[in-house]
Design a protein around this motif. Sequence first.
Motif, mmCIF file in Angstrom:
data_model
loop_
_atom_site.group_PDB
_atom_site.id
_atom_site.type_symbol
_atom_site.label_atom_id
_atom_site.label_comp_id
_atom_site.label_asym_id
_atom_site.label_seq_id
_atom_site.Cartn_x
_atom_site.Cartn_y
_atom_site.Cartn_z
ATOM 1 N N ILE A 38 0.844 -1.191 0.000
ATOM 2 C CA ILE A 38 0.000 0.000 0.000
ATOM 3 C C ILE A 38 0.883 1.246 0.000
ATOM 4 N N THR A 39 0.539 2.190 -0.869
ATOM 5 C CA THR A 39 1.242 3.469 -0.931
ATOM 6 C C THR A 39 0.230 4.608 -0.904
ATOM 7 N N ILE A 40 0.709 5.792 -0.649
ATOM 8 C CA ILE A 40 -0.171 6.958 -0.643
ATOM 9 C C ILE A 40 -0.832 7.144 -2.003
ATOM 10 N N ALA A 41 -0.084 6.951 -3.065
ATOM 11 C CA ALA A 41 -0.651 7.106 -4.408
ATOM 12 C C ALA A 41 -1.789 6.113 -4.651
ATOM 13 N N ARG A 42 -1.588 4.869 -4.225
ATOM 14 C CA ARG A 42 -2.650 3.875 -4.386
ATOM 15 C C ARG A 42 -3.884 4.247 -3.575
ATOM 16 N N LEU A 43 -3.678 4.727 -2.368
ATOM 17 C CA LEU A 43 -4.810 5.097 -1.521
ATOM 18 C C LEU A 43 -5.569 6.295 -2.096
ATOM 19 N N ILE A 44 -4.854 7.261 -2.631
ATOM 20 C CA ILE A 44 -5.529 8.402 -3.253
ATOM 21 C C ILE A 44 -6.364 7.936 -4.440
ATOM 22 N N GLY A 45 -5.774 7.068 -5.266
ATOM 23 C CA GLY A 45 -6.534 6.515 -6.383
ATOM 24 C C GLY A 45 -7.758 5.747 -5.920
ATOM 25 N N LEU A 46 -7.601 4.964 -4.849
ATOM 26 C CA LEU A 46 -8.737 4.223 -4.296
ATOM 27 C C LEU A 46 -9.814 5.182 -3.804
#
Length: 573
Positions: free
Chosen positions: A381-389
């Motif tokens: 999990i990364t910040i970029a993935r969480l923002i996209g989610l």
Amino acid sequence: MPVLDVSELNVVLTVLGAFIVLYGFISVKIKQVWYLGEALPAVLMGIVLGPIAAKFLDATQWGSAAREQEFDITLGICRVVIGVQLVIAGFQLPAKYQQTRWWEMTVCLLPVMTIMWLCTTACIMLTIPNVSLLAALVIGSCVTCTDPILSQAVAKGPFSDKFVPRDLREIISSEAGANDGFGFPFLMLAVYLIRHADLKGVVFKPGMSAATAEAAINGESTMTGKGVEEVAGMLMKRASEEMGRLGGGLGKAMEMWFVEGWLYIIFMSVAIGAVLGLGSCYVLRFCLRRKWIDGESFLLWPTALGLFTIGACGLLGTDDLLACFVAGNALNWSGQYLEESEKRHDEVNSCIDVILNFGGFMYIGTILPWDQFHMPDVTGITIARLIGLGVLVMFFRRLPAIFLTYKFMPNVCKNWKEALFMGWFGPIGIGAVFYVEHTRGLFPKTGEAMTKEEDDMTAAMVPVVYWLVLFSIIFHGLSIPALDAFYRWRGVQPLVDEEPVSKMMASSTDALPNNSFVDRRGSIIQNNRFSRPDLAEACLTGACPFWYQSLSLSATQPVNVLYYTLFVQLHPL
């Protein structure tokens, strides 16, 4: 000699009290002008004062500072905050609302929630690595429900007083209250599919085989090897606690889902809520006729009913959230409780709402797992993935479900614009925190499971759910001010009732509600008020005379204004 007592209790009381006082100085500006409500400021304050910043509030240090105690604290706080507010939300709906709007509620609780669950699962599968489909279904079920607290702020807030029709406001409030408790079937279906999966098809960690697992669950002791015996012992213990892999196959999973998930958790909760709510309805009617109950006890009844329901359902292991909402609806089944509370100028329940919101959301701000939001080497999990989610979930979790079903609900959602509002404002909040903390207790801790699938799921679900809660609070919290600015630019006019509510001013210094004005007599004339016992609601529930129902016309149509006025004067509700 006086000494400083910097205990956790003193710190918490000081911080909470100071925030409520400071918020109160400009509360009218925050709520009625900026449309920010309580949730967003409280969460931001919790973040600022929590362990990541000022370190004033730290749940890990409360009480005995026991290891991992904050999980139980969080679950308990969520239950109380949501449960009490669901009772309050239930009695503020029109009398017999669930009976009148049974079709619309069925649509909202079955097809709409199912589509939301599947769409959320798809968003998680697209953005979060290392999670299986079943694990994504578990995580998705935690955020399927619309948060009842944030949704009540949307349905009953100052912005909705001006621009959102009452029918739409009522269904949003009712749906949010019911689906928060109705999320258990979706969660338990995914949990049972993992728990009772056929062990022959499960990939276990090294040192553990399907045969060993099956023998351990069956209580057999023919295994050899110290490592295998230790693993089998752990699995047998978990089987006795109904945690982790239990085997049995799809048939066993569906059996447990129907018997335990539906018959016990859902239907039992509905029965408990109905009995407590209807019992309260008749007891209050009896006591009011004899003038046995004072004002304080009468207005505190929903809070007391909520606390009792939470405790009783907790003891029985049923769905306390659904039971609380049912109890609130049943409390006002005859319409008398709402009518009487309006006569007594009820501000008690509104104040309880506000205090619970402040405490609950500030606490959420202090426990956000910031260190788990970016762990590429552990969970992926990364910040970029969480923002996209977060972006995917905001746009594809609820909007498709409402646009696919709103034409089946023409009485409450009349066109695509109302469907857009209903679909856009489906916030994620404390309800999701409750579900993820409850789910923690259904699986072994990360690293202690027998399969990598479970470890990956338990490691990912906490940061994913908490991130979506934070993202939704900010996203939906700022959507109302943005929509208000758009309406101002477009020149959209507030809604005006044919028969607005009239009430006396309590004080000349009291701020006027949105969409209201003061007439020549000094009375407040309020349009589009959410909770009010009036003729339209009476006829909706069959409480008005047969001669008025036979007109088959709305009480707000001009041809019926005379009959409406005569009925109100001759038969006050």
